[in-house]
Scaffold this motif. Structure first.
Motif, PDB file in Angstrom:
ATOM      1  N   UNK A 168      40.353  54.887  54.143  1.00 32.00           N
ATOM      2  CA  UNK A 168      40.974  53.862  53.318  1.00 32.00           C
ATOM      3  C   UNK A 168      41.892  54.516  52.293  1.00 32.00           C
ATOM      4  N   UNK A 169      42.894  53.780  51.791  1.00 30.84           N
ATOM      5  CA  UNK A 169      43.773  54.367  50.772  1.00 30.84           C
ATOM      6  C   UNK A 169      43.068  54.648  49.451  1.00 30.84           C
ATOM      7  N   UNK A 170      41.940  53.990  49.209  1.00 31.10           N
ATOM      8  CA  UNK A 170      41.087  54.269  48.049  1.00 31.10           C
ATOM      9  C   UNK A 170      39.693  54.519  48.598  1.00 31.10           C
ATOM     10  N   UNK A 171      39.193  55.745  48.414  1.00 30.15           N
ATOM     11  CA  UNK A 171      37.925  56.141  49.030  1.00 30.15           C
ATOM     12  C   UNK A 171      36.811  56.246  47.982  1.00 30.15           C
ATOM     13  N   UNK A 172      35.564  55.962  48.399  1.00 28.65           N
ATOM     14  CA  UNK A 172      34.443  56.127  47.465  1.00 28.65           C
ATOM     15  C   UNK A 172      34.162  57.593  47.196  1.00 28.65           C
ATOM     16  N   UNK A 173      33.575  57.872  45.998  1.00 27.37           N
ATOM     17  CA  UNK A 173      33.183  56.899  44.978  1.00 27.37           C
ATOM     18  C   UNK A 173      34.333  56.597  44.014  1.00 27.37           C
ATOM     19  N   UNK A 174      34.290  55.398  43.436  1.00 25.06           N
ATOM     20  CA  UNK A 174      35.255  54.982  42.419  1.00 25.06           C
ATOM     21  C   UNK A 174      34.475  54.400  41.241  1.00 25.06           C
ATOM     22  N   UNK A 175      34.766  54.860  40.040  1.00 22.65           N
ATOM     23  CA  UNK A 175      34.154  54.273  38.845  1.00 22.65           C
ATOM     24  C   UNK A 175      34.883  52.979  38.500  1.00 22.65           C
ATOM     25  N   UNK A 176      34.167  51.894  38.276  1.00 21.87           N
ATOM     26  CA  UNK A 176      34.843  50.631  37.979  1.00 21.87           C
ATOM     27  C   UNK A 176      35.537  50.650  36.623  1.00 21.87           C
ATOM     28  N   UNK A 177      36.568  49.830  36.496  1.00 21.98           N
ATOM     29  CA  UNK A 177      37.217  49.634  35.207  1.00 21.98           C
ATOM     30  C   UNK A 177      36.264  48.842  34.309  1.00 21.98           C
ATOM     31  N   UNK A 178      36.219  49.199  33.029  1.00 16.48           N
ATOM     32  CA  UNK A 178      35.207  48.663  32.124  1.00 16.48           C
ATOM     33  C   UNK A 178      35.822  47.764  31.061  1.00 16.48           C
ATOM     34  N   UNK A 179      34.959  47.202  30.214  1.00 15.46           N
ATOM     35  CA  UNK A 179      35.392  46.279  29.167  1.00 15.46           C
ATOM     36  C   UNK A 179      34.834  46.699  27.822  1.00 15.46           C
ATOM     37  N   UNK A 180      35.577  46.396  26.775  1.00 14.10           N
ATOM     38  CA  UNK A 180      35.157  46.649  25.399  1.00 14.10           C
ATOM     39  C   UNK A 180      34.800  45.320  24.750  1.00 14.10           C
ATOM     40  N   UNK A 181      33.706  45.290  23.990  1.00 14.89           N
ATOM     41  CA  UNK A 181      33.267  44.055  23.328  1.00 14.89           C
ATOM     42  C   UNK A 181      34.196  43.672  22.192  1.00 14.89           C
ATOM     43  N   UNK A 182      34.536  42.403  22.108  1.00 15.76           N
ATOM     44  CA  UNK A 182      35.309  41.850  20.995  1.00 15.76           C
ATOM     45  C   UNK A 182      34.618  40.563  20.541  1.00 15.76           C
TER      46      UNK A 182
END
Length: 353
Positions: free
Chosen positions: A3-17
């Motif tokens: 695949x063009x993006x192979x595992x492992x991949x760290x997910x994009x995260x969120x900051x609390x507001x």
């Protein structure tokens, strides 16, 4: 798997507001296992937030991916269990799915089947979408899942902050965790806190009934164990508070020693545990932290503290709470479930449909 993006991949995260930011794309915040799914034909891998594979634990999700996702793709989302009995998400059932025995995994996949909620597209066919803005990724994901059926779902989304505000208040009753706000012009950035999350925040007065020692050594508190009285007057274990500076952890160890007692007449004695009451002892063996010491030191339940929490999962706090202050003006017996705010019930089926 190619695949063009192979595992492992760290997910994009969120900051609390604290409030809903303007000019974003808003989605419900699902309370499940964050998962990036990689599919190349009949090959499917489910990666977790910590990049560990979860494929073996969710065979029904693997089959649903083969039936509903494009033949070659990488999709970010959340694995959840929707309970018809609770009419909401069932975190306890989801936790039970991580089991070492294949026979148990198979049984639970039939008894408590999971769903996959898709909310971002990382790759499709031979193209990586990581560098594309979220608005373009979302549009492509909508097209890719146009014909998808349960248990694969495309998450709700809106650019209307007023609609998002209504979701924030309403969907909590189905067990959702708040809102996620995403900038439409940002690329996908693994392990970066690009998104914003808005969660419910409340306070409760709890009884201090024990502590765990910090991993650094016996002179510091690791976490304080919290209790609330149920309708029968029993002190139920509801969670912990543990975010203290190291100096304060050591001060607490000294301060709390006069309250240390035995289990002979403590409300969380083994007899209470064996009778089926909610005590911390049910967590002393942790599937998530093999070998971690989760035993605790009992304290006379005489002190009250106020904590900040987001929401409840059944009879306990869903996440670790935050310390607010001591409450010397409150009697332990007054710390009951009745003080807790109850969200309006909302059927999870109405969100997934």
């Amino acid at each position: 798997m190619q695949l063009p993006v192979m595992p492992p991949v760290s997910p994009m995260l969120a900051k609390s507001v604290p409030t809903i930011p303007a000019g974003q794309f808003y989605e419900p915040k699902w309370d499940g296992f964050r998962s990036i799914i990689f599919r190349d034909g009949d090959e499917v891998e489910i990666g977790s937030r910590n990049e560990r594979p979860m494929t073996r634990y969710f065979p029904e999700v693997v089959e649903a991916v083969k039936a509903n996702l494009p033949p070659r793709c990488v999709v970010d989302g959340e694995i959840v269990i929707a309970s018809t009995e609770k009419k909401g998400l069932d975190w306890d059932a989801l936790q039970q799915r991580i089991h070492p025995a294949a026979s148990r995994v198979t049984l639970l996949s039939e008894q408590t089947p999971a769903s996959f909620i898709a909310f971002d597209l990382l790759a499709l066919d031979d193209e990586s979408y990581l560098d594309r803005p979220f608005g373009e990724r979302r549009a492509a994901l909508e097209r890719a899942l146009a014909d998808a059926a349960a248990p694969v779902h495309l998450t709700l989304g809106t650019t209307d902050a007023e609609v998002a505000g209504r979701w924030f208040e309403l969907f909590e009753g189905a067990g959702l965790d708040g809102l996620v706000a995403k900038p439409l012009d940002e690329p996908y950035q693994p392990d970066k806190r690009i998104m914003r999350k808005i969660k419910h925040e409340r306070t409760a007065d709890c009884v201090l009934a024990g502590y765990r020692v910090h991993k650094s050594g016996p002179d510091a508190i690791g976490s304080l164990l919290l209790g609330l009285h149920d309708d029968a007057g029993r002190l139920a274990s509801v969670g912990v508070v543990g975010a203290f500076p190291m100096a304060r952890r050591k001060e607490l160890m000294v301060e709390l020693q006069p309250l240390v007692t035995t289990f002979d007449d403590h409300p969380w004695a083994w007899a209470a545990h064996e009778a089926g009451e909610r005590t911390p002892r049910r967590n002393e063996v942790s599937r998530w932290n093999a070998g971690k010491d989760l035993s605790f030191v009992p304290l006379r339940p005489e002190r009250v503290l106020e904590v900040r929490y987001d929401h409840m999962e059944g009879p306990r706090f869903r996440h670790t709470t935050q310390f607010v202050r001591w409450r010397p003006d409150r009697e332990p017996a007054s710390c009951t479930y009745a003080q807790l705010e109850q969200p309006v019930r909302f059927d999870i089926a109405d969100i997934l449909s």
